[in-house]
Design a protein around this motif. Structure first.
Motif, PDB file in Angstrom:
ATOM      1  N   UNK A  86       5.974  -7.608  29.067  1.00  0.00           N
ATOM      2  CA  UNK A  86       5.996  -6.798  29.812  1.00  0.00           C
ATOM      3  C   UNK A  86       7.156  -6.139  29.774  1.00  0.00           C
ATOM      4  N   UNK A  87       7.254  -4.947  30.021  1.00  0.00           N
ATOM      5  CA  UNK A  87       8.756  -4.077  30.088  1.00  0.00           C
ATOM      6  C   UNK A  87       8.690  -3.836  32.002  1.00  0.00           C
ATOM      7  N   UNK A  88      10.465  -3.743  32.200  1.00  0.00           N
ATOM      8  CA  UNK A  88      10.852  -3.484  33.748  1.00  0.00           C
ATOM      9  C   UNK A  88      12.195  -2.695  33.549  1.00  0.00           C
ATOM     10  N   UNK A  89      11.776  -1.088  34.753  1.00  0.00           N
ATOM     11  CA  UNK A  89      12.756  -0.335  34.222  1.00  0.00           C
ATOM     12  C   UNK A  89      13.270  -0.678  36.033  1.00  0.00           C
ATOM     13  N   UNK A  90      14.693  -1.450  36.758  1.00  0.00           N
ATOM     14  CA  UNK A  90      14.731  -1.021  37.608  1.00  0.00           C
ATOM     15  C   UNK A  90      16.169   0.454  37.869  1.00  0.00           C
ATOM     16  N   UNK A  91      15.150   0.994  39.040  1.00  0.00           N
ATOM     17  CA  UNK A  91      17.167   2.349  39.337  1.00  0.00           C
ATOM     18  C   UNK A  91      16.906   1.815  41.056  1.00  0.00           C
ATOM     19  N   UNK A  92      17.838   2.474  42.128  1.00  0.00           N
ATOM     20  CA  UNK A  92      17.972   2.295  42.813  1.00  0.00           C
ATOM     21  C   UNK A  92      16.711   2.031  43.905  1.00  0.00           C
ATOM     22  N   UNK A  93      16.349   3.379  42.623  1.00  0.00           N
ATOM     23  CA  UNK A  93      14.952   3.871  44.141  1.00  0.00           C
ATOM     24  C   UNK A  93      13.461   3.735  43.230  1.00  0.00           C
ATOM     25  N   UNK A  94      13.805   2.831  42.643  1.00  0.00           N
ATOM     26  CA  UNK A  94      12.222   2.645  41.585  1.00  0.00           C
ATOM     27  C   UNK A  94      12.033   1.651  41.110  1.00  0.00           C
ATOM     28  N   UNK A  95      10.659   0.822  40.546  1.00  0.00           N
ATOM     29  CA  UNK A  95      10.556   0.130  39.467  1.00  0.00           C
ATOM     30  C   UNK A  95       9.586   0.555  38.778  1.00  0.00           C
ATOM     31  N   UNK A  96       9.814   0.756  37.193  1.00  0.00           N
ATOM     32  CA  UNK A  96       9.081   1.170  36.475  1.00  0.00           C
ATOM     33  C   UNK A  96       8.657  -0.055  36.092  1.00  0.00           C
ATOM     34  N   UNK A  97       6.783  -0.472  35.763  1.00  0.00           N
ATOM     35  CA  UNK A  97       6.783  -1.398  34.609  1.00  0.00           C
ATOM     36  C   UNK A  97       5.568  -1.067  34.232  1.00  0.00           C
ATOM     37  N   UNK A  98       5.430  -1.728  32.520  1.00  0.00           N
ATOM     38  CA  UNK A  98       4.824  -1.667  31.292  1.00  0.00           C
ATOM     39  C   UNK A  98       4.085  -2.322  30.688  1.00  0.00           C
ATOM     40  N   UNK A  99       2.934  -2.752  30.535  1.00  0.00           N
ATOM     41  CA  UNK A  99       2.624  -4.138  29.107  1.00  0.00           C
ATOM     42  C   UNK A  99       2.509  -3.622  28.342  1.00  0.00           C
ATOM     43  N   UNK A 100       2.708  -3.627  27.225  1.00  0.00           N
ATOM     44  CA  UNK A 100       2.968  -3.612  25.777  1.00  0.00           C
ATOM     45  C   UNK A 100       2.084  -4.538  25.081  1.00  0.00           C
ATOM     46  N   UNK A 101       1.747  -4.082  23.790  1.00  0.00           N
ATOM     47  CA  UNK A 101       0.894  -4.900  22.770  1.00  0.00           C
ATOM     48  C   UNK A 101       2.258  -4.933  21.586  1.00  0.00           C
ATOM     49  N   UNK A 102       1.764  -6.203  20.995  1.00  0.00           N
ATOM     50  CA  UNK A 102       2.600  -6.088  19.643  1.00  0.00           C
ATOM     51  C   UNK A 102       3.631  -5.516  19.075  1.00  0.00           C
ATOM     52  N   UNK A 103       3.154  -3.823  19.004  1.00  0.00           N
ATOM     53  CA  UNK A 103       3.841  -3.113  18.330  1.00  0.00           C
ATOM     54  C   UNK A 103       3.879  -1.935  19.667  1.00  0.00           C
ATOM     55  N   UNK A 104       3.919  -2.517  21.127  1.00  0.00           N
ATOM     56  CA  UNK A 104       4.844  -1.793  21.973  1.00  0.00           C
ATOM     57  C   UNK A 104       3.831  -0.639  22.239  1.00  0.00           C
ATOM     58  N   UNK A 105       3.116  -0.880  21.742  1.00  0.00           N
ATOM     59  CA  UNK A 105       1.886   0.090  22.064  1.00  0.00           C
ATOM     60  C   UNK A 105       1.552  -0.248  24.290  1.00  0.00           C
ATOM     61  N   UNK A 106       1.148   1.120  24.967  1.00  0.00           N
ATOM     62  CA  UNK A 106       1.559   0.258  26.766  1.00  0.00           C
ATOM     63  C   UNK A 106      -0.274   0.393  26.442  1.00  0.00           C
TER      64      UNK A 106
END
Length: 400
Positions: A86-106
């Motif tokens: 799982x990848x998480x991107x934090x900014x001051x006004x939102x949270x972006x989240x993505x689950x990916x496979x072993x190749x980085x595919x969403x």
């Protein structure tokens, strides 16, 4: 003469084979040997072990001109089901989240519009936990399928110890945020400066895919810099890496959030532009809400002279910083990305002019300046690649 540790050498060779398959697969063993300078016997032994572990598989079998005695060559690829992260991107006004496979595919993604900067680090960790669990469920998975979580955010971030020393998201008090999220989710968590996660992601599936050395400049609420050197992420002496936004542009100039004066951030980041707009009377005092900077951009693009001057000045400041970066490190490619580039040609044109004016003439032909637009999902996938890279890394490279 001291000889290399055999275990270490095996680990290094294993990593190079995995990375070659990830980057160039599906690929034949003979091609892996050619690209890694390993013997065919070594490649066969390593790939056999990787297949046994389920990390790679036979992608397909195809006839090849180099087939021996009419046998088709076997092409190997990374098994996408080997890991899920799982990848998480934090900014001051939102949270972006993505689950990916072993190749980085969403596999799934979501964006949570939350004023994160108004919360304590513990509350932010709670929000990240809730978002990750929801996104994992959206992918049809359980948390026990998750191998790790990568979290990216702006600021002075120690990616080795997982500590945020200063961030517009988590504040100015050192926060062991990786450990806080790991306790909640029960999986390994890596914390990373967002410019570093973009650099790794560009190296995996972006504009740096064909490069072993390049620089990424992120222009958002802060100005960040990620460096790939010899195929590895450069972190510096303390695991934090370069802080381009806090290089001095004007000695004794405008105050910066870091406590210094005259930093690039104060003149070219979204935060700096809003502060200058307030000082000039273009905006009332307020926070860094996205609608405020968007409104300022629209006024500039509509021809409002004072607003347009702010973005031209920001472009010039970033261009000077990029030219200094090129003059100092001579990277073959510099990639610029981030929401701070939203003003388009109003910012880009003075940026490129400043680069051309201040770059050493002998370096101009050997350096590409590229722009790459990243959406919220791509930022989160970038955070996921940080964890994937750690999984695939050999012990000799465990700090990148």
């Amino acid at each position: 003469m001291k000889t290399a540790d055999p275990e270490l050498m095996r680990a290094i060779n294993r990593y190079h084979v995995i990375d070659t398959i990830r980057r160039d697969g599906p690929i034949a063993r003979v091609e892996i040997a050619a690209r890694t300078d390993l013997s065919p016997a070594s490649v066969s032994a390593i790939t056999a072990q990787l297949m046994e572990e389920g990390l790679i598989d036979i992608h397909h079998v195809a006839p090849g001109g180099d087939a021996v005695r009419g046998r088709p060559r076997v092409l190997l690829g990374l098994n996408p089901a080997a890991y899920t992260v799982v990848g998480v991107k934090l900014t001051a006004f939102r949270i972006g989240i993505a689950v990916t496979d072993a190749r980085g595919g969403s596999l799934s993604s979501l964006v949570l519009p939350i004023r994160v900067a108004r919360q304590s680090p513990e509350v932010v960790a709670d929000l990240v936990e809730d978002g990750v669990r929801r996104c994992v469920a959206d992918a049809g998975l359980a948390m026990d399928r998750i191998s790790g979580v990568g979290v990216g955010l702006p600021g002075v971030i120690d990616g080795i110890d997982g500590v945020s020393h200063w961030s517009p998201v988590l504040g100015g008090t050192p926060a062991p945020f990786a450990a806080a999220v790991s306790r909640r989710l029960g999986v390994p968590v890596l914390l990373e400066n967002d410019a570093n996660l973009v650099a790794v992601a560009e190296h995996w599936f972006g504009l740096g895919r064909d490069q072993t050395a390049f620089a990424v400049v992120t222009v958002e609420n802060t100005i960040g810099l990620g460096l790939i050197v010899d195929g590895k992420l450069y972190r510096g002496a303390h695991g934090i890496g370069p802080a381009l936004g806090h290089t001095r542009l004007v000695p004794g100039g405008l105050p910066c959030r870091c406590g210094l004066r005259g930093c690039l951030d104060a003149y070219a980041s979204d935060w700096g532009l809003l502060r200058m707009a307030e000082e000039a009377g273009l905006l009332p005092q307020g926070d860094d809400a996205p609608d405020r900077i968007e409104g300022l951009v629209q006024r500039a693009l509509a021809g409002e002279v004072a607003a347009a001057a702010l973005f031209r000045g920001a472009g010039q400041a970033i261009g000077i910083a990029v030219s200094n970066l090129v003059n100092l490190l001579n990277p073959p490619r510099v990639i610029l990305t981030g929401e701070g580039l939203r003003a388009g040609p109003l910012l880009r044109e003075p940026l490129l002019e400043a680069v051309a004016e201040n770059m050493l003439p002998t370096l101009k032909d050997g350096t590409e300046i590229l722009f790459h637009s990243w959406g919220d999902e791509m930022w989160a996938r970038g955070a996921a690649t940080i964890m994937l890279r750690r999984i695939y890394e050999a012990p000799w490279n465990a700090t990148t």
